[in-house]
Each structure stands twice: as structure tokens, then as C-alpha cells.
Design a protein around this motif. Structure first.
Motif, PDB file in Angstrom:
ATOM      1  N   LEU A  64     -43.591  -2.502  15.167  1.00 25.86           N
ATOM      2  CA  LEU A  64     -43.944  -2.005  16.496  1.00 25.86           C
ATOM      3  C   LEU A  64     -43.879  -0.480  16.537  1.00 25.86           C
ATOM      4  CD1 LEU A  64     -41.874  -4.517  18.659  1.00 25.86           C
ATOM      5  CD2 LEU A  64     -44.275  -4.689  17.980  1.00 25.86           C
ATOM      6  N   LEU A  65     -44.488   0.079  17.578  1.00 24.86           N
ATOM      7  CA  LEU A  65     -44.364   1.501  17.867  1.00 24.86           C
ATOM      8  C   LEU A  65     -43.651   1.639  19.204  1.00 24.86           C
ATOM      9  CD1 LEU A  65     -47.889   2.597  16.689  1.00 24.86           C
ATOM     10  CD2 LEU A  65     -45.719   3.095  15.563  1.00 24.86           C
ATOM     11  N   TYR A  66     -43.060   2.810  19.457  1.00 27.46           N
ATOM     12  CA  TYR A  66     -42.157   2.971  20.587  1.00 27.46           C
ATOM     13  C   TYR A  66     -42.415   4.247  21.369  1.00 27.46           C
ATOM     14  CZ  TYR A  66     -39.751  -0.664  18.038  1.00 27.46           C
ATOM     15  OH  TYR A  66     -39.471  -1.839  17.386  1.00 27.46           O
ATOM     16  N   SER A  67     -42.100   4.197  22.671  1.00 23.82           N
ATOM     17  CA  SER A  67     -42.178   5.403  23.495  1.00 23.82           C
ATOM     18  C   SER A  67     -40.759   5.949  23.683  1.00 23.82           C
ATOM     19  CB  SER A  67     -42.799   5.080  24.863  1.00 23.82           C
ATOM     20  OG  SER A  67     -41.875   4.362  25.658  1.00 23.82           O
ATOM     21  N   LYS A  68     -40.672   7.209  24.061  1.00 24.10           N
ATOM     22  CA  LYS A  68     -39.361   7.809  24.340  1.00 24.10           C
ATOM     23  C   LYS A  68     -38.744   7.211  25.599  1.00 24.10           C
ATOM     24  CE  LYS A  68     -40.241  12.092  21.926  1.00 24.10           C
ATOM     25  NZ  LYS A  68     -40.513  13.524  22.007  1.00 24.10           N
ATOM     26  N   GLU A  69     -39.555   6.520  26.405  1.00 30.32           N
ATOM     27  CA  GLU A  69     -39.063   5.874  27.630  1.00 30.32           C
ATOM     28  C   GLU A  69     -38.610   4.445  27.362  1.00 30.32           C
ATOM     29  OE1 GLU A  69     -42.110   7.538  27.536  1.00 30.32           O
ATOM     30  OE2 GLU A  69     -41.161   9.345  28.320  1.00 30.32           O
ATOM     31  N   HIS A  70     -38.576   4.039  26.079  1.00 33.76           N
ATOM     32  CA  HIS A  70     -38.044   2.748  25.631  1.00 33.76           C
ATOM     33  C   HIS A  70     -38.966   1.559  25.876  1.00 33.76           C
ATOM     34  CE1 HIS A  70     -34.473   5.037  24.796  1.00 33.76           C
ATOM     35  NE2 HIS A  70     -34.481   5.462  26.036  1.00 33.76           N
ATOM     36  N   GLU A  71     -40.278   1.812  25.834  1.00 33.39           N
ATOM     37  CA  GLU A  71     -41.227   0.718  25.797  1.00 33.39           C
ATOM     38  C   GLU A  71     -41.693   0.550  24.357  1.00 33.39           C
ATOM     39  OE1 GLU A  71     -40.912   1.712  29.901  1.00 33.39           O
ATOM     40  OE2 GLU A  71     -41.616   3.062  28.360  1.00 33.39           O
ATOM     41  N   TRP A  72     -42.045  -0.677  23.997  1.00 29.05           N
ATOM     42  CA  TRP A  72     -42.644  -0.908  22.683  1.00 29.05           C
ATOM     43  C   TRP A  72     -44.116  -1.248  22.883  1.00 29.05           C
ATOM     44  CZ3 TRP A  72     -44.840  -5.677  22.175  1.00 29.05           C
ATOM     45  CH2 TRP A  72     -44.302  -6.752  22.890  1.00 29.05           C
TER      46      TRP A  72
END
Length: 130
Positions: free
Chosen positions: A8-16
Motif C-alpha cells: 500500500l501507499l500512505y498519506s501523512k494524514e494516515h490514510e492508505w
């Protein structure tokens, strides 16, 4: 330490985010985020057909501790919403990377392009260890 899935890839806001087809991305919150929130009791998600920009508010997630905004890691049109979470929001706690997925977004162009600015699993691990 929270589970981080390598594919997976991730955002700094903690969404995948995960590419599920050539132009569709599935989105949810990370195990780290759900652990920080505690027991999830309510979710507000967008309608199918809604246009969303990257980093736009995607809805809200309510736990016994707090209410937090959800942010879209990609831009596009909502094509699916996991309506099972409306009746069973606790699935986000038990399966954040499985049955706890939240929306699918059809992106303009390729998923590779849409996902290019997100964090790798290793970068996300480093972010959450700080």
C-alpha cells in the motif's frame, strides 16, 4: 508497532491507498490511525458520484475519544462507498486494511500518476515512529 502493509501507499494524514484497477484507487485509514482513535462508533462518507480533490475532506470518523476528518489521498470521483461501515463501523478497528476500506475513487489518468506523491510503507513507518 502498528501494522503497515508493504503493497500500500500512505498519506501523512494516515490514510492508505491501493490501486485496484488501471484508474481506481481504494482508500481507508491505517492501523496506526485507528489505534490512535480507539473504538470507532460512526462514519460519515461521501456519496457515490461526488468529485473530490486530493487532500479534500472525504468525510468524518467518530470514535469514543474524538471526531476526526478523513482526507482523500487522490483526486477523482467516488465510485464506491463501503456502506457496511455505516452499520458496522467497528470493522475499521478489526480490519483497517480489509473489510474496513472506505471508498473507491476513479482517478483521471493512471493510478500510478495519482499515487505518485504518497509515502511508501517504509516512509510511513518512519513517520509513525517519530
Amino acid at each position: 508497532m502498528s501494522e503497515v502493509k508493504d503493497q500500500l501507499l500512505y498519506s501523512k494524514e494516515h490514510e492508505w491507498a491501493e490501486a485496484v484497477s488501471a484508474n481506481t484507487v481504494r482508500v481507508g485509514i491505517t492501523a496506526f490511525a485507528q489505534e490512535q482513535l480507539g473504538d470507532i462508533v460512526f462514519l460519515e462518507l461521501p456519496e457515490v458520484g461526488a468529485k473530490i480533490a486530493k487532500d479534500d475532506n472525504l468525510g468524518t470518523i467518530e470514535s469514543v475519544k474524538t471526531v476526526s476528518d478523513l482526507y482523500s489521498p487522490v483526486a477523482g470521483v467516488i465510485t464506491k462507498v463501503n456502506n457496511e461501515l455505516i452499520d458496522s463501523p467497528e470493522k475499521v478497528n478489526s480490519e483497517p486494511y480489509g473489510a474496513g476500506w472506505m471508498v473507491e475513487i476513479e482517478v483521471e489518468g493512471s493510478t500510478e500518476e495519482a499515487l505518485s506523491g504518497l509515502l511508501t510503507a517504509q516512509q510511513y513507518r518512519e513517520l509513525t515512529e517519530e
